[in-house]
Design an enzyme around this catalytic site. Structure first.
Site, mmCIF file in Angstrom:
data_model
loop_
_atom_site.group_PDB
_atom_site.id
_atom_site.type_symbol
_atom_site.label_atom_id
_atom_site.label_comp_id
_atom_site.label_asym_id
_atom_site.label_seq_id
_atom_site.Cartn_x
_atom_site.Cartn_y
_atom_site.Cartn_z
ATOM 1 N N HIS A 90 40.863 41.107 31.514
ATOM 2 C CA HIS A 90 40.160 39.895 30.977
ATOM 3 C C HIS A 90 38.632 40.407 30.505
ATOM 4 O O HIS A 90 38.333 41.530 30.779
ATOM 5 C CB HIS A 90 39.915 38.868 32.180
ATOM 6 C CG HIS A 90 39.325 39.538 33.550
ATOM 7 N ND1 HIS A 90 40.006 40.339 34.520
ATOM 8 C CD2 HIS A 90 38.056 39.455 33.865
ATOM 9 C CE1 HIS A 90 39.401 40.659 35.515
ATOM 10 N NE2 HIS A 90 38.147 40.329 35.103
ATOM 11 N N ARG B 287 33.159 34.365 42.591
ATOM 12 C CA ARG B 287 34.303 35.187 42.472
ATOM 13 C C ARG B 287 34.609 35.710 43.980
ATOM 14 O O ARG B 287 33.945 36.176 44.575
ATOM 15 C CB ARG B 287 34.104 36.077 41.555
ATOM 16 C CG ARG B 287 35.216 37.008 41.089
ATOM 17 C CD ARG B 287 35.295 38.366 40.245
ATOM 18 N NE ARG B 287 34.546 39.147 41.087
ATOM 19 C CZ ARG B 287 34.413 40.614 40.643
ATOM 20 N NH1 ARG B 287 34.930 40.776 39.436
ATOM 21 N NH2 ARG B 287 33.850 41.280 41.218
ATOM 22 N N ASP C 247 39.786 44.215 37.304
ATOM 23 C CA ASP C 247 38.674 44.155 38.205
ATOM 24 C C ASP C 247 38.991 45.450 39.288
ATOM 25 O O ASP C 247 40.103 45.975 39.648
ATOM 26 C CB ASP C 247 38.602 43.065 39.196
ATOM 27 C CG ASP C 247 38.084 41.727 38.555
ATOM 28 O OD1 ASP C 247 37.301 42.056 37.609
ATOM 29 O OD2 ASP C 247 38.648 40.581 38.677
ATOM 30 N N HIS D 204 38.801 44.467 30.851
ATOM 31 C CA HIS D 204 38.913 45.255 32.066
ATOM 32 C C HIS D 204 39.878 44.549 33.261
ATOM 33 O O HIS D 204 39.971 43.303 32.670
ATOM 34 C CB HIS D 204 37.527 45.568 32.793
ATOM 35 C CG HIS D 204 37.124 44.197 33.202
ATOM 36 N ND1 HIS D 204 36.533 43.415 32.424
ATOM 37 C CD2 HIS D 204 36.968 43.720 34.542
ATOM 38 C CE1 HIS D 204 35.863 42.056 33.177
ATOM 39 N NE2 HIS D 204 36.403 42.546 34.386
HETATM 40 FE FE LIG Z 1 36.206 41.117 35.897
#
Ligand SMILES: [Fe+2]
Length: 397
Positions: free
Chosen positions: A347, A364, A185, A183
């Site tokens: 990723h 993140r 993000d 995917h």
């Molecule tokens: Fe991700």
């Protein structure tokens, strides 16, 4: 006039099967156009950059650059020149890795926001607040905790959800293809991400690698006629599954998620299938297996055919991927850091450590960029191979 909603048939392999959600098919009118303000792509490599004087190497010819632990990202947070060079490096290489970093979560937020600002992101785009972020959580709005324990809970909920849908699947009969995880993000947002960073500070003894793939190279592997066709198309991205996750966890979704364009609870956006990255001027395929549900203006069979072909180019070409092995540090605070450009890469995580009881955790931060656009043909919108003067090679088997 195009309909504002369309019903998804239940048999799409690319959508969650039996999904009958009404998905909008036109971009949501928004308060701003959310345009990137660069007047030209950033130079690459930068003419002279102190950044590149630090030991580093290219992970593969196609994607990824890695710095050793001698260099600390926190040391350039007050240097706009170095940060702009870094933004250029990340966008051109797709993902950049930094070993042994001591950067804090608040510095991670500062880093990705600065990378976006110094590469022309709209003034209205801030840091993303994930729709599943709890209000008043101890980690704040702009840090997502990437945790194997949360992931297990989520995966169990997902499997149960798929089992009870009218699929006839029983437990243990789910897809066994790890490639379903590829995917980019938050592409369900009208204004999705430019840069994102992950620091992994808790890592199992082995396993838990992350892979990235180059969307530029996927584009370059399409024939010119097929590219030209895809450049006319748009696709629907959706994250309805987060609604079920939020309900299962007993909290509501966040509806103000870092930009005025990302203020609704539909979690649906329409984006071009081929996207130009304003920082490089290079074109990338911009559909992904996790969030892209269908292509507009074609039959559902054709949509499935095209999307599955593009997804296969991402997952079945190991020569446009890089696999990063996160190092393990003893103090629980030092960690390796990845920073990537979500406009032009994909990723996926590797869950191979979970069965052995391994625990993995990291922080993140995700910056919001511009509304995705297709830039046409020319110096500011072309394939990476063309821009680099690569002729392409005959594949030898
Ligand atoms: Fe991700």
């Amino acid at each position: 006039m195009a309909p504002s909603t369309i019903s998804l048939a239940p048999s799409t392999a690319t959508a969650s099967a039996t999904e009958s959600t009404k998905l909008k098919t036109t971009p949501t009118p928004t308060p701003t156009q959310a345009v990137n303000t660069l007047t030209a792509p950033l130079p690459y490599p930068p003419a002279f950059s102190p950044l590149l004087s630090h030991p580093h190497h290219e992970s593969t010819p196609v994607i990824g650059t890695e710095f050793s632990g001698d260099f600390q990202l926190s040391s350039i947070l007050s240097s706009p020149t170095s940060l702009q060079h870094l933004a250029s490096l990340i966008s051109h290489r797709g993902v950049v890795f930094f070993r042994g970093q001591e950067i804090t979560p608040s510095q991670q937020r500062e880093l990705v926001q600065s990378l976006g600002e110094l590469s022309g992101k709209p003034a209205t785009s801030g840091l993303h607040i994930h729709p599943l972020t709890r209000e008043n959580g101890k980690d704040g709005d702009h840090i997502s905790i990437i945790s194997s324990e949360e992931r297990i809970k989520y995966e169990n909920a997902r499997k149960e959800r798929e089992r009870v849908r009218e699929l006839g699947w029983e437990k243990g009969e789910e897809s066994q293809l790890a490639s379903v995880g590829w995917h980019a993000d938050i592409t369900f947002e009208n204004v999705p991400s430019d840069y994102a960073t992950l620091k992994v500070h808790t890592q199992p003894a082995t396993g838990g690698d992350t892979l990235w793939a180059s969307g530029y190279e996927v584009y370059d592997r399409l024939s010119p006629s097929f590219r030209a066709y895809l450049e006319t198309l748009s696709a629907v991205h959706n994250a309805d599954r987060f609604k079920e996750v939020a309900a299962a966890r007993g909290h509501t979704l966040r509806n103000h998620r870092g930009a005025p364009e990302n203020n609704d609870l539909e979690l649906t956006a329409v984006h071009p299938v081929i996207r130009t990255n304003p920082v490089t001027g290079w074109k990338s395929v911009f559909v992904n297996r996790s969030f892209t549900k269908r292509i507009l203006g074609v039959s559902i069979d054709e949509s499935e055919l095209i999307l599955n072909h593009l997804f296969r180019l991402v997952s079945e070409n190991h020569d446009l991927q890089v696999r990063f092995r996160w190092a393990r540090y003893k103090d629980g605070e030092t960690g390796d850091v990845a920073v990537w450009d979500n406009r032009s890469t994909f990723h996926t995580a590797t869950d191979d450590y979970i069965e052995t009881g391994g625990v993995r955790s990291g922080d993140r931060a995700v910056s919001l960029g511009e509304r995705p656009f297709y830039g046409g043909q020319g110096e500011r919108s072309r394939g990476r191979r063309e821009a680099l003067g690569w002729r392409g090679v005959e594949r030898i088997y």
